[in-house]
Design an enzyme around this catalytic site. Structure first.
Site, PDB file in Angstrom:
ATOM      1  N   GLU A  12       9.330  -3.876  10.602  1.00 18.88           N
ATOM      2  CA  GLU A  12       9.724  -2.576   9.995  1.00 18.88           C
ATOM      3  C   GLU A  12      10.026  -1.637  10.727  1.00 18.88           C
ATOM      4  O   GLU A  12       9.511  -1.614  11.921  1.00 18.88           O
ATOM      5  CB  GLU A  12       8.541  -1.941   9.038  1.00 18.88           C
ATOM      6  CG  GLU A  12       8.738  -0.741   8.483  1.00 18.88           C
ATOM      7  CD  GLU A  12       7.723  -0.097   7.639  1.00 18.88           C
ATOM      8  OE1 GLU A  12       6.930  -0.987   7.337  1.00 18.88           O
ATOM      9  OE2 GLU A  12       8.114   1.043   7.098  1.00 18.88           O
ATOM     10  N   ASP A  68      -0.782  -6.326  -0.013  1.00 18.99           N
ATOM     11  CA  ASP A  68      -1.491  -5.709   1.176  1.00 18.99           C
ATOM     12  C   ASP A  68      -2.824  -5.515   1.499  1.00 18.99           C
ATOM     13  O   ASP A  68      -3.337  -4.999   0.407  1.00 18.99           O
ATOM     14  CB  ASP A  68      -0.573  -4.106   1.189  1.00 18.99           C
ATOM     15  CG  ASP A  68       0.488  -4.065   2.077  1.00 18.99           C
ATOM     16  OD1 ASP A  68       0.707  -4.827   2.777  1.00 18.99           O
ATOM     17  OD2 ASP A  68       1.304  -3.070   1.853  1.00 18.99           O
ATOM     18  N   ASP A  91       0.839  -1.223   0.005  1.00 20.15           N
ATOM     19  CA  ASP A  91      -0.111   0.085   0.017  1.00 20.15           C
ATOM     20  C   ASP A  91       0.810   1.287   0.037  1.00 20.15           C
ATOM     21  O   ASP A  91       0.323   2.345  -0.086  1.00 20.15           O
ATOM     22  CB  ASP A  91      -0.870  -0.120   1.164  1.00 20.15           C
ATOM     23  CG  ASP A  91      -0.428  -0.213   2.347  1.00 20.15           C
ATOM     24  OD1 ASP A  91       0.939  -0.128   2.491  1.00 20.15           O
ATOM     25  OD2 ASP A  91      -1.109  -0.314   3.579  1.00 20.15           O
ATOM     26  N   SER A  92       2.210   1.187   0.038  1.00 19.82           N
ATOM     27  CA  SER A  92       3.008   2.168  -0.234  1.00 19.82           C
ATOM     28  C   SER A  92       2.684   2.732  -1.715  1.00 19.82           C
ATOM     29  O   SER A  92       3.363   3.929  -2.059  1.00 19.82           O
ATOM     30  CB  SER A  92       4.543   1.851  -0.095  1.00 19.82           C
ATOM     31  OG  SER A  92       4.874   0.683  -0.857  1.00 19.82           O
ATOM     32  N   LYS A 140      -0.918  -9.602   3.173  1.00 22.46           N
ATOM     33  CA  LYS A 140      -0.188  -8.982   4.451  1.00 22.46           C
ATOM     34  C   LYS A 140      -1.232  -8.298   4.992  1.00 22.46           C
ATOM     35  O   LYS A 140      -1.863  -7.073   4.436  1.00 22.46           O
ATOM     36  CB  LYS A 140       0.932  -8.383   3.908  1.00 22.46           C
ATOM     37  CG  LYS A 140       1.723  -7.588   5.050  1.00 22.46           C
ATOM     38  CD  LYS A 140       3.198  -7.266   4.657  1.00 22.46           C
ATOM     39  CE  LYS A 140       3.442  -6.097   3.707  1.00 22.46           C
ATOM     40  NZ  LYS A 140       2.870  -4.815   4.619  1.00 22.46           N
ATOM     41  N   GLU A 175      -1.237  -5.526   8.778  1.00 24.49           N
ATOM     42  CA  GLU A 175      -0.260  -4.698   9.843  1.00 24.49           C
ATOM     43  C   GLU A 175      -1.464  -5.227  11.087  1.00 24.49           C
ATOM     44  O   GLU A 175      -2.382  -4.924  11.231  1.00 24.49           O
ATOM     45  CB  GLU A 175      -0.223  -3.272   9.593  1.00 24.49           C
ATOM     46  CG  GLU A 175       0.227  -3.177   8.482  1.00 24.49           C
ATOM     47  CD  GLU A 175       0.306  -1.427   8.049  1.00 24.49           C
ATOM     48  OE1 GLU A 175       0.166  -0.709   8.909  1.00 24.49           O
ATOM     49  OE2 GLU A 175       1.026  -1.015   7.126  1.00 24.49           O
TER      50      GLU A 175
HETATM   51  O1  KIV Z   1       3.568  -1.069   1.745  1.00 23.88           O
HETATM   52  C1  KIV Z   1       4.588  -1.335   1.710  1.00 23.88           C
HETATM   53  O2  KIV Z   1       5.365  -1.176   0.598  1.00 23.88           O
HETATM   54  C2  KIV Z   1       5.255  -2.338   2.688  1.00 23.88           C
HETATM   55  C3  KIV Z   1       6.695  -2.342   2.540  1.00 23.88           C
HETATM   56  C4  KIV Z   1       7.065  -0.872   3.488  1.00 23.88           C
HETATM   57  C5  KIV Z   1       7.242  -3.574   3.578  1.00 23.88           C
HETATM   58  O3  KIV Z   1       4.798  -2.864   3.616  1.00 23.88           O
END
Ligand code: KIV
Length: 275
Positions: free
Chosen positions: A193, A95, A56-57, A124, A126
């Site tokens: 992280e 994500d 989600d970056s 993934k 959080e």
């Molecule tokens: O969204 C992302 O790019 C991430 C990385 C920082 C691991 O979760």
């Protein structure tokens, strides 16, 4: 039919969860990177990256927001579909964006969309101990899962900024316990992280599942970086753990290859990239 089975006997068999477990057991470092489109996906595949994350970056590096909070599930699915088309060997993880896993049912429905529509092979999310019930529920439905601990960018407005986590003994012990609880609930991978290198090493030793780090020191089972940081595309001040792999390389493919080699040979992260 059974394309994956045919590819298994090829020179570059696709990476799966068993490959990642074996790599941890054998001490081979896992090289991971984020990706958001098919063209770069073909490059990261050619560079022999093991795990690709549609993170989600993308909210920050593609959409121009200053956090990942505005990213939607449809945004991740859109980019995941594109990345999936460019990949053959790497394992594809996606994500679950902010507020897409607030209940067991919502989490399952959204994880299924990421896998069925997006083509992700793992999702993934959080969270710490608060996510154990969700992780257990998803694992019971055979959803492959990565649990993201330490600095959690989706919580940045609650925690007050992008800061190193787990510096105090109590917070470090809590994070290690959370990681174990998430593993026991069915997480297949843990991602750490922005934590002290010593804590990254301690959690990696305590877990039997692979641990991938970003700013978590050299002793995690693998490393992940944001593609645009590796290629020095991201403007402005960079986090301490970022290294520009375009320096000394004349193409994005050469830069990504250099990153993979640095992870595999343990040259990255060096002490200057650690907390
Ligand atoms: O969204 C992302 O790019 C991430 C990385 C920082 C691991 O979760």
């Amino acid at each position: 039919m059974y394309t994956q089975l045919q590819l298994r006997d090829s020179a570059r068999p696709p990476v799966n969860v068993s490959t990642l477990r074996r790599m941890k057991e054998q001490g081979e470092k896992i090289a991971s990177i984020t990706c958001y489109d098919a063209s770069f996906a073909a490059l990261v595949d050619a560079a022999d990256v093991d795990v690709v994350l549609v993170g989600d970056s993308l909210g920050m590096v593609i959409q121009g927001y200053d956090t990942t909070v505005p990213v939607t599930l449809d945004n991740v699915i859109y980019h995941c579909k594109a990345v999936a088309r460019g990949l053959v060997r790497p394992f594809l993880m996606a994500d679950m964006p902010f507020m897409t896993y607030t209940s067991r049912e919502q989490a399952l429905q959204n994880a299924v969309r990421l896998m069925q529509e997006g083509g992700a092979k793992m999702v993934k999310l959080e969270g710490g101990a608060g996510q154990v019930e969700i992780v257990e529920f998803l694992a019971k439905h055979d959803i492959p899962l990565c649990a993201h601990l330490g600095l959690k960018p989706q919580s940045v407005h609650k925690t007050g900024g992008f800061r190193v986590q787990g510096r105090e003994d109590a917070a470090a012990e809590q994070m290690a316990r959370d990681a174990e609880a998430l593993q026991d609930a069915g997480a297949d991978i843990v991602l750490l992280e922005c934590i002290p290198a010593a804590l990254g090493a301690a959690i990696t030793r305590r877990l039997h599942v692979p641990v991938i780090g970003i700013g978590a020191g050299p002793d995690t089972d693998g490393q992940i970086l944001v593609l645009y940081d590796v290629l020095d595309i991201t403007p402005g001040r960079k986090p301490r753990f970022v290294r520009n792999y375009m320096a000394g390389h004349d193409s994005p493919l050469a830069g990504i290859r250099a990153y993979v080699e640095a992870v595999k040979s343990r040259a990255y992260p060096a002490p200057e990239h650690c907390f």
